[in-house]
Design an enzyme around this catalytic site. Structure first.
Site, PDB file in Angstrom:
ATOM      1  N   GLU A 155       1.047  -1.356   0.232  1.00  0.00           N
ATOM      2  CA  GLU A 155      -0.174  -0.151   0.098  1.00  0.00           C
ATOM      3  C   GLU A 155       0.883   1.273   0.067  1.00  0.00           C
ATOM      4  O   GLU A 155       1.989   1.375   0.243  1.00  0.00           O
ATOM      5  CB  GLU A 155      -0.965   0.002   1.273  1.00  0.00           C
ATOM      6  CG  GLU A 155      -0.225  -0.247   2.477  1.00  0.00           C
ATOM      7  CD  GLU A 155       0.709   0.483   3.163  1.00  0.00           C
ATOM      8  OE1 GLU A 155       0.508   1.552   2.853  1.00  0.00           O
ATOM      9  OE2 GLU A 155       1.776   0.003   3.511  1.00  0.00           O
ATOM     10  N   GLU A 212       4.276  -0.185   1.128  1.00  0.00           N
ATOM     11  CA  GLU A 212       4.538  -0.315  -0.333  1.00  0.00           C
ATOM     12  C   GLU A 212       4.898  -1.936  -0.457  1.00  0.00           C
ATOM     13  O   GLU A 212       4.920  -2.524  -1.861  1.00  0.00           O
ATOM     14  CB  GLU A 212       5.790  -0.019  -1.079  1.00  0.00           C
ATOM     15  CG  GLU A 212       5.850   1.903  -0.810  1.00  0.00           C
ATOM     16  CD  GLU A 212       7.074   2.505  -1.585  1.00  0.00           C
ATOM     17  OE1 GLU A 212       7.942   1.518  -2.154  1.00  0.00           O
ATOM     18  OE2 GLU A 212       7.049   3.707  -1.555  1.00  0.00           O
TER      19      GLU A 212
END
Lengths: 343, 343
Positions: free
Chosen positions: A168, A311
């Site tokens: 994310e 991420e």
């Protein structure tokens, strides 16, 4: 998970050419992979990370060290053409070096994103509502993002991924992640609220107050996990939940990277406890609430490098451990097979 | 190490598209790799593990849970043709799954080993002498094995290895490793003597006594590190020392796997303190003396999976972290390059 395959894997580990238990946590990982892939000789191959990006109305409360404009700029960075290949962010560089595929999903960024052939669009709204004041998402938006996450998981698995890493990016998204964790784990918000991208002491105290206010609205009930997710947000968390549910349904291994990913996993196991069998924790993340999440999920982190980027970077770093653990079960010989005494 | 490259790498890490410090320990690893490879954009490629096998006269004291015949049998296992490729041991399976090359060195196994094209022969004697009673090795044998280790390191580096992992196998070899650690670190033998392949309490107590007796012989002086190594053994430890010194001289990164490898590194930094710049610690190994070794070497382990196998397995598992850390420096964009605000 397949209990018979796990039992066979456990017995096989005890016969392999090494002192019993000498591969430590790798042995338990291998047994769990046998359960996921339903064979005592699992062979996971492709690794894919899906970076879901979303924005958060609560950013207006000043809970992050970075401006919201960073979210669309980072989506651009995930997709940018560079001399080394597609993407100039940490997840791109790390995934390239370890052979993992990267997918980029617009789960609800608060900006008009330029067209890009590799950008998967699934935004239901340009950023959630402010969870301090109102429900961050509607139930329809929530279901829409779960479906979008499931769809990209199917795409990645169809392209060969046996190990899926939900990742994310989204300025302020540790605020909904902390709110979800406090709510689902029944903990004081201060116990699960950390510095995110690096806020100072007074901003951290403010962030805790914002989360207290959000929970005090009593916008959802624990008996309704999707209601809790809609209430507190966010879109990329819903997308990661969809990825997890779909990957588990297709019997793939899922690496849960950090704290925001962990909040999606908490909703997931509240909805479907069997999901837990498919989850593998990457490293311990520097956010203070991560340990409480992992304890609840009964997952053991594989390393502690002090990562706090998100991420899916930690998940990509953990993937080789899964591939190696499976290889020991699949490719090591037993004492008998190798003619080694002492087994 | 190249201090200018390290400084440039440190400055570059601060500009890359992530919150400062968000990659945790990976950032320090990347900076150290910049020093090793003398560029702020290091690009290590090949990874090789060299498994040096040796036997130990001290095995006659009953310090191991396994018979000495396991050493030659495991050398056979490292080389055996299997359906998955060469070698049925843990290091073979893990290296295959992660793309690392495996070299097998007979550093002094106490048996006649059958010919095999992949077996590198360097034995000076079939097993060391019993360190409890006498010097385990002569100085000539020690130098011969150091040279043999250096030679195989040159071979691996010539074949493309930028990351070298000294590994070992040898029944009873945690006994000389503990003796070396106690001597070099000035610690009580009990503080650095563990269960090796898994001995019981009474064998552990006996192992400590054997080491006390070896040290009480006063067969060597701290001011002469090679004399200490010859005194306490063993051949595979000397070979690993040779690999480390050669790899550092050729400016390659060295991953120090476990406790036996760590004892070779202790001799190495006693001889040549600059060696330390080229060393990276893999995981924390389950042997109790490993932490004291790493503290002395000022190295931070990357994970704690409870491994206690040796063979270089932990080093192979750690290699992806080095490749990924280097990739962040080399391939991530800066805030300015990516057009991301907030840098």
């Amino acid at each position: 998970a397949d209990q018979l395959a796990m039992q066979a894997a456990r017995e096989r580990q005890a016969q392999l050419t090494k002192p019993p238990g000498a591969l430590g946590q790798l042995e338990e990982i291998s047994v769990r992979l046998a359960g996921v892939f339903r064979t005592p000789k699992p062979h996971p191959r492709g690794v894919a990370v899906v970076v879901a990006a979303g924005d958060h109305g609560v950013a207006a409360e000043g809970v992050s060290a970075f401006p919201q404009t960073v979210t669309p700029a980072m989506v651009g960075n995930f997709l940018l053409s560079t001399p080394a290949g597609a993407g100039g962010a940490a997840v791109n560089a790390i995934a390239r070096s370890l052979g993992a595929q990267v997918y980029v999903l617009d789960a609800g960024v608060a900006a008009e994103l330029p067209d890009h052939p590799q950008l998967i669009r699934a935004a239901a709204r340009r950023g959630t509502r402010n969870l301090r004041l109102e429900s961050a998402m509607t139930r329809e938006e929530t279901l829409s993002l779960i479906a979008a996450g499931a769809s990209v998981a199917r795409q990645a698995i169809g392209a060969g991924a046996d190990v899926l890493i939900p990742g994310e990016m989204g300025i302020a998204n540790t605020t909904p992640a902390s709110a979800l964790s406090a709510k689902l784990l029944g903990l004081n918000p201060a116990a699960v609220t950390g510095r995110g991208t690096g806020v100072d002491d007074s901003t951290l105290a403010h962030k805790v107050e914002v989360i207290r206010d959000a929970l005090a609205r009593r916008g959802s009930q624990l008996s309704d996990p999707l209601g809790v997710l809609a209430d507190l947000g966010g879109y990329e968390i819903a997308a990661m939940l969809g990825m997890m549910l779909q990957a588990a349904a297709l019997k793939r291994a899922i690496i849960v990277d950090g704290f925001v990913e962990g909040s999606a996993a908490l909703i997931g196991v509240a909805l479907a406890p069997a999901l837990r069998d498919y989850l593998f924790a990457a490293g311990l993340c520097a956010e203070i609430g991560h340990r409480a999440q992992l304890d609840h999920l009964k997952l053991t982190p594989m390393f502690d490098l002090g990562l706090r980027l998100g991420e899916g970077t930690g998940g990509v770093l953990a993937a080789p451990f899964l591939l190696a653990a499976a290889a020991t079960l699949r490719e090591m010989l037993t004492f008998e097979e190798a003619g080694v005494p002492g087994g």
